[in-house]
Design a protein around this motif. Structure first.
Motif, PDB file in Angstrom:
ATOM      1  N   SER A 145       0.834  -1.201   0.000  1.00 10.95           N
ATOM      2  CA  SER A 145       0.000   0.000   0.000  1.00 10.95           C
ATOM      3  C   SER A 145       0.872   1.257   0.000  1.00 10.95           C
ATOM      4  O   SER A 145       1.788   1.395   0.800  1.00 10.95           O
ATOM      5  CB  SER A 145      -0.906   0.000   1.233  1.00 10.95           C
ATOM      6  N   PRO A 227      -1.489   8.250  -4.567  1.00  7.73           N
ATOM      7  CA  PRO A 227      -2.784   8.612  -3.991  1.00  7.73           C
ATOM      8  C   PRO A 227      -3.072  10.104  -4.189  1.00  7.73           C
ATOM      9  O   PRO A 227      -2.155  10.915  -4.160  1.00  7.73           O
ATOM     10  CB  PRO A 227      -2.615   8.324  -2.497  1.00  7.73           C
TER      11      PRO A 227
ATOM     12  N   GLN B 180     -13.664  -0.700 -15.372  1.00  9.43           N
ATOM     13  CA  GLN B 180     -14.116   0.166 -14.288  1.00  9.43           C
ATOM     14  C   GLN B 180     -13.723  -0.323 -12.909  1.00  9.43           C
ATOM     15  O   GLN B 180     -13.516   0.468 -12.002  1.00  9.43           O
ATOM     16  CB  GLN B 180     -15.637   0.359 -14.364  1.00  9.43           C
ATOM     17  N   ALA B 181     -13.598  -1.615 -12.762  1.00 10.85           N
ATOM     18  CA  ALA B 181     -13.258  -2.148 -11.449  1.00 10.85           C
ATOM     19  C   ALA B 181     -11.754  -2.107 -11.182  1.00 10.85           C
ATOM     20  O   ALA B 181     -11.307  -2.371 -10.081  1.00 10.85           O
ATOM     21  CB  ALA B 181     -13.775  -3.580 -11.332  1.00 10.85           C
ATOM     22  N   LYS B 183      -7.777  -0.787 -10.770  1.00  6.06           N
ATOM     23  CA  LYS B 183      -7.060   0.321 -10.137  1.00  6.06           C
ATOM     24  C   LYS B 183      -6.218   0.963 -11.234  1.00  6.06           C
ATOM     25  O   LYS B 183      -5.252   0.379 -11.705  1.00  6.06           O
ATOM     26  CB  LYS B 183      -6.130  -0.257  -9.069  1.00  6.06           C
ATOM     27  N   THR B 203     -14.573   2.715 -10.489  1.00  5.31           N
ATOM     28  CA  THR B 203     -15.189   2.717  -9.164  1.00  5.31           C
ATOM     29  C   THR B 203     -14.208   3.179  -8.092  1.00  5.31           C
ATOM     30  O   THR B 203     -14.606   3.714  -7.071  1.00  5.31           O
ATOM     31  CB  THR B 203     -15.699   1.312  -8.816  1.00  5.31           C
ATOM     32  N   GLN B 204     -12.897   2.949  -8.319  1.00  2.00           N
ATOM     33  CA  GLN B 204     -11.893   3.427  -7.360  1.00  2.00           C
ATOM     34  C   GLN B 204     -11.274   4.708  -7.877  1.00  2.00           C
ATOM     35  O   GLN B 204     -11.142   4.901  -9.075  1.00  2.00           O
ATOM     36  CB  GLN B 204     -10.757   2.414  -7.209  1.00  2.00           C
ATOM     37  N   GLU B 205     -10.850   5.547  -6.943  1.00  2.00           N
ATOM     38  CA  GLU B 205     -10.188   6.766  -7.362  1.00  2.00           C
ATOM     39  C   GLU B 205      -8.893   6.405  -8.090  1.00  2.00           C
ATOM     40  O   GLU B 205      -8.163   5.516  -7.664  1.00  2.00           O
ATOM     41  CB  GLU B 205      -9.866   7.625  -6.140  1.00  2.00           C
ATOM     42  N   TYR B 207      -4.991   6.567  -9.471  1.00  3.46           N
ATOM     43  CA  TYR B 207      -3.719   6.969  -8.879  1.00  3.46           C
ATOM     44  C   TYR B 207      -3.033   7.908  -9.849  1.00  3.46           C
ATOM     45  O   TYR B 207      -3.081   7.701 -11.059  1.00  3.46           O
ATOM     46  CB  TYR B 207      -2.861   5.737  -8.600  1.00  3.46           C
TER      47      TYR B 207
END
Lengths: 282, 306
Positions: A145, A227, B180-181, B183, B203-205, B207
């Motif tokens: 992460s 992020p 869409q799913a 990352k 669906t996820q923000e 990077y």
């Protein structure tokens, strides 16, 4: 020092009151004149309309603000978690560096190297190294992460600074305190815990807060790992519209958090000072 | 302290500001245009293809340039392939370097009269006078941006593509819905990122990285499933840099997000001349030739279905 104890001539009290009221008026008047003059000068600079349009554009401000605010939540989470661990790391390292007995030499050496290295290395490198380097090792069971490793990097980096702050705090307590404590029969640990640390920590609250305000802004560095936090959000908006106002909006949000923190630190300081003074008169 | 002196304090501070202001104005806009040539008839270089007449506003000596007699071109560093090679824009290699030199040639500048400067993307649109005549840095033309700067006409129509590691599940995606799913990652400030947020709507923000290198690291580490880049970059990355990578597919161009343009100071008249040159290069097939020389065609990358 307390005015309610000593007798003051009523006429003198009256004139004092008037003088202080006059001082306030003069101060406010001076401030108003200054602000007015600055406003007039700045708004007449030839490039001001362009600067106003690119940095202080109300529409851009309003349209970017909600997203910035929600991105800021990530900064706050990183900040809070990092802060707790920084205090722990800083304190442990500072205590390790004060160990006197020869047998503790290895620990002292490790602690010294740690502070030297992590204060000297740019935080951004530590973040890159941990954030991209450790996942690249492909170790079993080690999380990859970005936010986690970014936070660890901040803890390592700031832990070194805070360790030095704590060490300075420990050094600021007069040696007689330790001697007195030991001669009363307290152990070395008890001396640290009950005599030295409370005084040391109290002395270093302002510089600690300084570091934390700086940490608050450095949480933005974690964005290099991917992020989206507040500054990255602002950068994205800026690069789309070629208008820098989102950065100003981000600054406003940062300031909205740091100012209460600074006032809280001032209040904390004032309170401990008062308590000390009260204790001294007993 | 006397009361009078107190009143003087803000006035003195403000006077200081005024003094600063007095030296601040920078007689804005373009710096000196090259001194007009006294003998226009002798000025035509032999290499000229468009044969400028003496009163042609795009004649080399009539152009208003940042540095007299030189065409100053900006781009970011590192300058990535296939747009530039070896991080050296002045070698004429790479698509954008070749385009820039072709434009310079058609404006009657010799290659030695072209000078390159490093202009980070964030700086290219800063207010105030620019220190380049134009910036060529894979900048997409959008109406919003064009309020602040002036763009040339587009010199390349770009499609966006998705890269994933060949062994990842995303590599088998054929439709937007399947993406869409995932990352997804992209470089900041790119239209690739806009594609993710406005077109794929994952669906996820997503990077977001400072540059493509960081995005590639994250992809290789498995920190993200796929990255979105422009198609020529995608071909370069999968061919040279991440052999384990695979172009999953490309998107059809979306209105308003598809053309690269050169960036000029707002209302710089040079843009008109560059547009003229560009349209000449399009008509003559020169631009297409340069494109084919440096950029791999996109025919063999599948399109995503909606």
């Amino acid at each position: 020092m307390s005015a309610d104890v000593a007798y003051v001539d009523p006429a003198r009290a009256h004139s004092r009151k008037r003088k202080s009221r006059r001082d306030v008026l003069i101060g406010l008047g001076s401030l108003a004149v200054f602000v007015l003059l600055v406003g007039v000068v700045v708004s007449r600079l030839p490039g001001w309309p362009v600067v106003q349009e690119t940095f202080f554009n109300l529409d851009e401000f309003v349209s970017s603000f909600p997203q910035l605010l929600s991105a800021f939540w990530l900064n706050i989470r990183i900040f809070i978690v990092a802060e707790v661990f920084i205090l722990i790391v800083g304190m442990v390292v500072a205590l390790a560096r004060t160990l006197q007995a020869p047998i503790w030499l290895p620990i002292r050496v490790v602690a010294t190297i740690y502070t030297d290295v992590f204060r000297g290395v740019p935080t951004i490198l530590v973040i890159l190294l941990l954030g991209f380097g450790i996942p690249a090792l492909d170790l079993q069971g080690v999380p990859n992460s970005e936010v986690l490793w970014g936070t660890v990097a901040l803890v390592l980096s700031y832990g070194a600074y805070v360790a030095e702050v704590f060490r300075a705090g420990l050094a600021s307590v007069h040696p007689s305190q330790r001697m007195a404590s030991r001669s009363l029969g307290l152990s070395s640990w008890q001396t640290n815990r009950h005599i030295l640390l409370p005084q040391a920590v109290r002395n270093v609250v302002p510089p600690l807060l300084n570091d934390f305000i700086s940490l608050q802004k450095d949480t933005a560095l974690v964005s290099i790992l991917g992020p989206i936090e507040i500054l990255r959000r602002a950068q994205i908006d800026t690069s789309m519209s070629f208008n820098y106002t989102p950065y100003v909006a981000a600054a406003v949000i940062f300031i909205a958090l740091t100012i209460p923190m600074s006032r809280f630190a001032d209040w904390l300081q004032a309170r401990t000072q008062k308590q000390r003074r009260a204790a001294a008169t007993v | 302290m006397s009361r009078r002196r107190l009143v003087v304090v803000p006035a003195v501070l403000a006077a200081g500001l005024l003094a600063l202001a007095a030296c601040a104005p920078n007689n804005s806009g373009q710096s000196s245009s090259g001194t007009p040539s006294p003998m226009p008839t002798t000025a035509n270089p032999p290499s000229s293809s468009s044969v400028p007449t003496p009163d042609d506003p795009c004649a080399k000596e009539k152009l208003s340039l940042v540095n007299a007699g030189k065409l100053t071109i900006g781009t970011d560093s590192p300058a990535y392939p296939p747009y530039f090679e070896d991080d050296d824009p002045s070698n004429g290699k790479g698509f954008e370097s070749a385009v820039a030199y072709a434009v310079a040639k058609n404006l009657n500048f010799a290659p030695e009269e072209v000078q390159w400067i490093v202009v980070p993307f964030n700086k290219s649109y800063a207010p105030g006078a620019k220190d380049f005549d134009f910036d060529i840095n894979q900048i997409s033309i959008t109406p919003k941006r064009a309020e602040v700067v002036t763009f040339s006409d587009g010199y390349y129509t770009v499609n966006q593509a998705v890269i994933a590691l060949a062994d990842s599940p995303v590599a088998k995606a054929t439709s937007l819905a399947q993406l869409q799913a995932a990352k997804l990652g992209a470089q900041v400030g790119t239209t690739s990122l806009s594609y993710i947020t406005e077109f794929i709507k994952p669906t996820q923000e997503p990077y977001v990285y400072n540059d493509t290198n960081d995005a590639k690291s994250a992809l290789r580490n498995g920190q993200i499933d796929a990255i979105v880049v422009d198609l020529p970059t995608a071909f370069y990355i999968t061919a040279v840099e991440i052999p384990k990578g695979k172009i999953v597919g490309q998107f059809p161009a979306v209105d308003g997000y598809e053309e690269f343009g050169m960036l000029f100071q707002k209302d710089n008249p040079l843009a008109i001349c560059v547009d003229k040159v560009l349209s000449g290069m399009k008509d003559s097939g020169e631009l297409e030739q340069i494109t084919n020389d440096w950029l791999v065609g996109g025919a063999d990358a599948p399109y995503f279905t909606e």
